[in-house]
Scaffold this motif. Structure first.
Motif, PDB file in Angstrom:
ATOM      1  N   TYR A   6       0.871  -1.176   0.000  1.00  0.00           N
ATOM      2  CA  TYR A   6       0.000   0.000   0.000  1.00  0.00           C
ATOM      3  C   TYR A   6       0.903   1.217   0.000  1.00  0.00           C
ATOM      4  O   TYR A   6       2.130   1.101   0.089  1.00  0.00           O
ATOM      5  CB  TYR A   6      -0.986   0.000   1.180  1.00  0.00           C
ATOM      6  N   ASP A   7       0.319   2.400  -0.142  1.00  0.00           N
ATOM      7  CA  ASP A   7       1.084   3.631  -0.328  1.00  0.00           C
ATOM      8  C   ASP A   7       2.100   3.826   0.792  1.00  0.00           C
ATOM      9  O   ASP A   7       1.739   3.886   1.978  1.00  0.00           O
ATOM     10  CB  ASP A   7       0.113   4.816  -0.374  1.00  0.00           C
ATOM     11  N   TYR A   8       3.374   3.924   0.428  1.00  0.00           N
ATOM     12  CA  TYR A   8       4.435   4.076   1.428  1.00  0.00           C
ATOM     13  C   TYR A   8       4.267   5.321   2.281  1.00  0.00           C
ATOM     14  O   TYR A   8       4.750   5.392   3.411  1.00  0.00           O
ATOM     15  CB  TYR A   8       5.808   4.099   0.745  1.00  0.00           C
ATOM     16  N   LYS A   9       3.554   6.318   1.766  1.00  0.00           N
ATOM     17  CA  LYS A   9       3.379   7.566   2.525  1.00  0.00           C
ATOM     18  C   LYS A   9       2.513   7.357   3.762  1.00  0.00           C
ATOM     19  O   LYS A   9       2.587   8.130   4.719  1.00  0.00           O
ATOM     20  CB  LYS A   9       2.801   8.647   1.610  1.00  0.00           C
ATOM     21  N   ILE A  10       1.684   6.306   3.762  1.00  0.00           N
ATOM     22  CA  ILE A  10       0.930   5.962   4.971  1.00  0.00           C
ATOM     23  C   ILE A  10       1.897   5.553   6.080  1.00  0.00           C
ATOM     24  O   ILE A  10       1.743   5.957   7.244  1.00  0.00           O
ATOM     25  CB  ILE A  10      -0.089   4.845   4.676  1.00  0.00           C
ATOM     26  N   LYS A  11       2.915   4.775   5.724  1.00  0.00           N
ATOM     27  CA  LYS A  11       3.910   4.366   6.721  1.00  0.00           C
ATOM     28  C   LYS A  11       4.732   5.564   7.209  1.00  0.00           C
ATOM     29  O   LYS A  11       5.112   5.615   8.386  1.00  0.00           O
ATOM     30  CB  LYS A  11       4.827   3.294   6.140  1.00  0.00           C
ATOM     31  N   ILE A  12       5.012   6.489   6.321  1.00  0.00           N
ATOM     32  CA  ILE A  12       5.720   7.699   6.750  1.00  0.00           C
ATOM     33  C   ILE A  12       4.917   8.415   7.827  1.00  0.00           C
ATOM     34  O   ILE A  12       5.447   8.827   8.859  1.00  0.00           O
ATOM     35  CB  ILE A  12       5.989   8.627   5.548  1.00  0.00           C
ATOM     36  N   LYS A  13       3.624   8.537   7.592  1.00  0.00           N
ATOM     37  CA  LYS A  13       2.787   9.208   8.580  1.00  0.00           C
ATOM     38  C   LYS A  13       2.711   8.403   9.877  1.00  0.00           C
ATOM     39  O   LYS A  13       2.694   8.978  10.974  1.00  0.00           O
ATOM     40  CB  LYS A  13       1.383   9.447   8.024  1.00  0.00           C
ATOM     41  N   ASN A  14       2.692   7.061   9.773  1.00  0.00           N
ATOM     42  CA  ASN A  14       2.714   6.223  10.978  1.00  0.00           C
ATOM     43  C   ASN A  14       3.929   6.542  11.835  1.00  0.00           C
ATOM     44  O   ASN A  14       3.837   6.655  13.072  1.00  0.00           O
ATOM     45  CB  ASN A  14       2.761   4.742  10.592  1.00  0.00           C
ATOM     46  N   ILE A  15       5.087   6.655  11.206  1.00  0.00           N
ATOM     47  CA  ILE A  15       6.316   6.922  11.946  1.00  0.00           C
ATOM     48  C   ILE A  15       6.270   8.292  12.598  1.00  0.00           C
ATOM     49  O   ILE A  15       6.626   8.455  13.773  1.00  0.00           O
ATOM     50  CB  ILE A  15       7.540   6.786  11.025  1.00  0.00           C
ATOM     51  N   LEU A  16       5.841   9.287  11.847  1.00  0.00           N
ATOM     52  CA  LEU A  16       5.739  10.627  12.427  1.00  0.00           C
ATOM     53  C   LEU A  16       4.796  10.623  13.626  1.00  0.00           C
ATOM     54  O   LEU A  16       5.082  11.220  14.672  1.00  0.00           O
ATOM     55  CB  LEU A  16       5.271  11.624  11.373  1.00  0.00           C
ATOM     56  N   ASN A  17       3.662   9.927  13.500  1.00  0.00           N
ATOM     57  CA  ASN A  17       2.715   9.831  14.613  1.00  0.00           C
ATOM     58  C   ASN A  17       3.339   9.109  15.798  1.00  0.00           C
ATOM     59  O   ASN A  17       3.161   9.505  16.958  1.00  0.00           O
ATOM     60  CB  ASN A  17       1.449   9.092  14.181  1.00  0.00           C
ATOM     61  N   SER A  18       4.092   8.036  15.523  1.00  0.00           N
ATOM     62  CA  SER A  18       4.667   7.247  16.611  1.00  0.00           C
ATOM     63  C   SER A  18       5.713   8.038  17.381  1.00  0.00           C
ATOM     64  O   SER A  18       5.953   7.775  18.557  1.00  0.00           O
ATOM     65  CB  SER A  18       5.276   5.952  16.072  1.00  0.00           C
ATOM     66  N   LYS A  19       6.315   9.029  16.733  1.00  0.00           N
ATOM     67  CA  LYS A  19       7.296   9.874  17.408  1.00  0.00           C
ATOM     68  C   LYS A  19       6.686  11.165  17.943  1.00  0.00           C
ATOM     69  O   LYS A  19       7.384  12.015  18.491  1.00  0.00           O
ATOM     70  CB  LYS A  19       8.448  10.207  16.461  1.00  0.00           C
ATOM     71  N   GLY A  20       5.371  11.310  17.762  1.00  0.00           N
ATOM     72  CA  GLY A  20       4.702  12.505  18.249  1.00  0.00           C
ATOM     73  C   GLY A  20       5.097  13.749  17.495  1.00  0.00           C
ATOM     74  O   GLY A  20       5.079  14.854  18.053  1.00  0.00           O
ATOM     75  N   MET A  21       5.432  13.597  16.218  1.00  0.00           N
ATOM     76  CA  MET A  21       5.922  14.719  15.419  1.00  0.00           C
ATOM     77  C   MET A  21       4.827  15.252  14.504  1.00  0.00           C
ATOM     78  O   MET A  21       4.173  14.500  13.798  1.00  0.00           O
ATOM     79  CB  MET A  21       7.133  14.291  14.585  1.00  0.00           C
ATOM     80  N   GLU A  22       4.661  16.531  14.519  1.00  0.00           N
ATOM     81  CA  GLU A  22       3.714  17.197  13.622  1.00  0.00           C
ATOM     82  C   GLU A  22       4.430  17.915  12.495  1.00  0.00           C
ATOM     83  O   GLU A  22       3.811  18.536  11.653  1.00  0.00           O
ATOM     84  CB  GLU A  22       2.854  18.193  14.404  1.00  0.00           C
ATOM     85  N   SER A  23       5.772  17.862  12.494  1.00  0.00           N
ATOM     86  CA  SER A  23       6.537  18.547  11.459  1.00  0.00           C
ATOM     87  C   SER A  23       6.217  17.964  10.092  1.00  0.00           C
ATOM     88  O   SER A  23       5.906  16.782   9.958  1.00  0.00           O
ATOM     89  CB  SER A  23       8.033  18.445  11.738  1.00  0.00           C
ATOM     90  N   THR A  24       6.281  18.778   9.069  1.00  0.00           N
ATOM     91  CA  THR A  24       5.922  18.363   7.718  1.00  0.00           C
ATOM     92  C   THR A  24       7.073  18.627   6.764  1.00  0.00           C
ATOM     93  O   THR A  24       7.945  19.450   7.021  1.00  0.00           O
ATOM     94  CB  THR A  24       4.682  19.117   7.212  1.00  0.00           C
ATOM     95  N   PHE A  25       7.067  17.892   5.675  1.00  0.00           N
ATOM     96  CA  PHE A  25       7.974  18.198   4.587  1.00  0.00           C
ATOM     97  C   PHE A  25       7.308  17.798   3.284  1.00  0.00           C
ATOM     98  O   PHE A  25       6.384  16.999   3.262  1.00  0.00           O
ATOM     99  CB  PHE A  25       9.332  17.521   4.767  1.00  0.00           C
ATOM    100  N   GLN A  26       7.771  18.359   2.202  1.00  0.00           N
ATOM    101  CA  GLN A  26       7.149  18.139   0.903  1.00  0.00           C
ATOM    102  C   GLN A  26       7.501  16.759   0.367  1.00  0.00           C
ATOM    103  O   GLN A  26       8.657  16.327   0.458  1.00  0.00           O
ATOM    104  CB  GLN A  26       7.625  19.197  -0.092  1.00  0.00           C
ATOM    105  N   SER A  27       6.510  16.074  -0.196  1.00  0.00           N
ATOM    106  CA  SER A  27       6.743  14.759  -0.777  1.00  0.00           C
ATOM    107  C   SER A  27       7.164  14.908  -2.241  1.00  0.00           C
ATOM    108  O   SER A  27       6.543  15.649  -3.006  1.00  0.00           O
ATOM    109  CB  SER A  27       5.469  13.922  -0.681  1.00  0.00           C
ATOM    110  N   PHE A  28       8.224  14.176  -2.610  1.00  0.00           N
ATOM    111  CA  PHE A  28       8.721  14.246  -3.982  1.00  0.00           C
ATOM    112  C   PHE A  28       8.696  12.854  -4.630  1.00  0.00           C
ATOM    113  O   PHE A  28       7.950  12.594  -5.556  1.00  0.00           O
ATOM    114  CB  PHE A  28      10.141  14.819  -3.996  1.00  0.00           C
ATOM    115  N   ASN A  29       9.537  11.961  -4.152  1.00  0.00           N
ATOM    116  CA  ASN A  29       9.557  10.583  -4.624  1.00  0.00           C
ATOM    117  C   ASN A  29       9.994   9.709  -3.456  1.00  0.00           C
ATOM    118  O   ASN A  29      10.445  10.217  -2.424  1.00  0.00           O
ATOM    119  CB  ASN A  29      10.483  10.410  -5.831  1.00  0.00           C
ATOM    120  N   LYS A  30       9.848   8.405  -3.615  1.00  0.00           N
ATOM    121  CA  LYS A  30      10.054   7.506  -2.484  1.00  0.00           C
ATOM    122  C   LYS A  30      11.463   7.620  -1.903  1.00  0.00           C
ATOM    123  O   LYS A  30      11.636   7.747  -0.685  1.00  0.00           O
ATOM    124  CB  LYS A  30       9.767   6.076  -2.913  1.00  0.00           C
TER     125      LYS A  30
END
Length: 353
Positions: free
Chosen positions: A38-62
């Motif tokens: 499934y979309d790898y960006k879902i896992k990216i968000k999982n990791i950010l959530n697991s670390k309690g991070m709300e910081s964002t960055f622009q998505s370009f490629n995997k």
């Protein structure tokens, strides 16, 4: 403080486990290959959530996204390793650079029906990949591990509730067969190399961050959009649905047990000892969303079991496992998460991460 390697640590269960271990003050090495199931960006968000991070960055490629993610999350007791368990050299490099106290092995190709379509991939990841993990542990002196098995190993077991003492030699899907193979490999390395082992048979885990291909997530998404729900069979099949918070409690309890004992090889069920029918699930989703479903019925699918039903007395006896989340409460928690998580959709390529 201990250092734990969590394979599949960016996934649904894995990200919750990493979050709990960090909160308990431990160091976590998260290994995940961010595959295309499934979309790898879902896992990216999982990791950010697991670390309690709300910081964002622009998505370009995997490749660029994962590099940016590593730069953002590494530190404060956390290390992200983008690696494939099928690549022994990648695991060897990870273990060589860390003093790992225990491994919680969650990485796998999941799902019954996809395993029927591509059994060789499931064998490669789930069996050979697990062997690579065990070999890395043997080589680097790691002697404690937990491994995710599945209620699928019980097949269409006639005796309920399912007990760890039951014979599980009649798998009805390649996925189930690979999980049984992992249990056998675990015993082999326990016998030959004194690796203390706990095999955890998970029963239908649900909750926040659940994979988008799983039934509860699919039903909530489809009903919320006003789409017709597909129900296989007559709706009488039953599952032992287990809330992810209770599963994490069970994993942590099992981890403490393995760390505190020598000469351990155990298989334990992590479920609830309660079952919900497929039609009851649909009604629960309707109630949680406040909407009425249109249902399309199709024949039963190959590989699907009639029911899962966990005897959890062994887990209670060994490490006090005590799942307390009522199904309706857990379902409401998932729906709340879904509504706050871009309506449960995969992140758009131009979205902030």
């Amino acid at each position: 403080m201990s250092t734990y390697c969590v394979t599949g640590g960016a996934g649904f269960i894995g990200s919750h486990l990493c979050e709990r271990l960090l909160r308990l003050g431990h160091r976590v090495v998260c290994v995940d290959n961010f595959n295309d199931a499934y979309d790898y960006k879902i896992k990216i968000k999982n990791i950010l959530n697991s670390k309690g991070m709300e910081s964002t960055f622009q998505s370009f490629n995997k490749e660029t996204d994962l590099l940016h993610l590593q730069q953002a999350v590494d530190g404060d007791g956390y290390r992200l390793v983008a690696a494939d368990i099928r690549h022994a050299d990648e695991l060897d490099g990870t273990f060589a650079g860390e003093r790992i106290d225990a491994v919680i092995h969650l990485a796998a190709m999941a799902g019954v029906r996809p395993s029927i379509a591509d059994p060789l991939l499931y064998e490669d990841v789930n069996v050979r990949g697990t062997l690579h993990v065990l070999e890395a542990m043997r080589k680097h002196g790691v002697r404690k591990w937990l491994c995710a098995s599945s209620s699928s190993v019980y097949g269409n077991n006639a005796q309920v509730p399912f007990s760890e003492r039951d014979i599980v030699d009649r798998s009805i899907s390649p996925y189930a067969a690979t999980k049984k193979a992992c249990e056998v490999l675990g015993h082999t390395y326990y016998h030959l190399h004194a690796i203390d082992t706990m095999m955890l048979r998970f029963f239908t885990v649900y909750g926040e961050r659940q994979r988008p291909d799983l039934a509860i997530h699919k039903f909530v998404r489809m009903l919320d959009r006003g789409e017709e729900l597909t129900v296989f069979g007559d709706g009488s099949s039953r599952r032992d649905y287990t809330y992810v918070g209770d599963i994490i409690d069970g994993i942590v309890g099992a981890l403490h047990y393995v760390e505190g004992h020598e000469n351990v090889y155990e298989i334990v069920n992590l479920g609830t000892n309660r079952t919900i029918s497929l039609l009851e699930l649909v009604r629960g989703v309707e109630q949680a969303l406040g909407k009425t479903a249109r249902i399309r019925r199709l024949p039963n699918q190959p590989g699907d079991v009639a029911r899962t039903y966990a005897d959890i007395s062994k887990a209670k006896r060994l490490f006090g496992y005590d799942p307390r989340t009522d199904f309706a409460d857990g379902l409401n928690k998932f729906v709340t998460w879904y509504r706050g998580n871009t309506n449960g959709q995969a992140l758009d390529r131009r979205a902030d991460l």
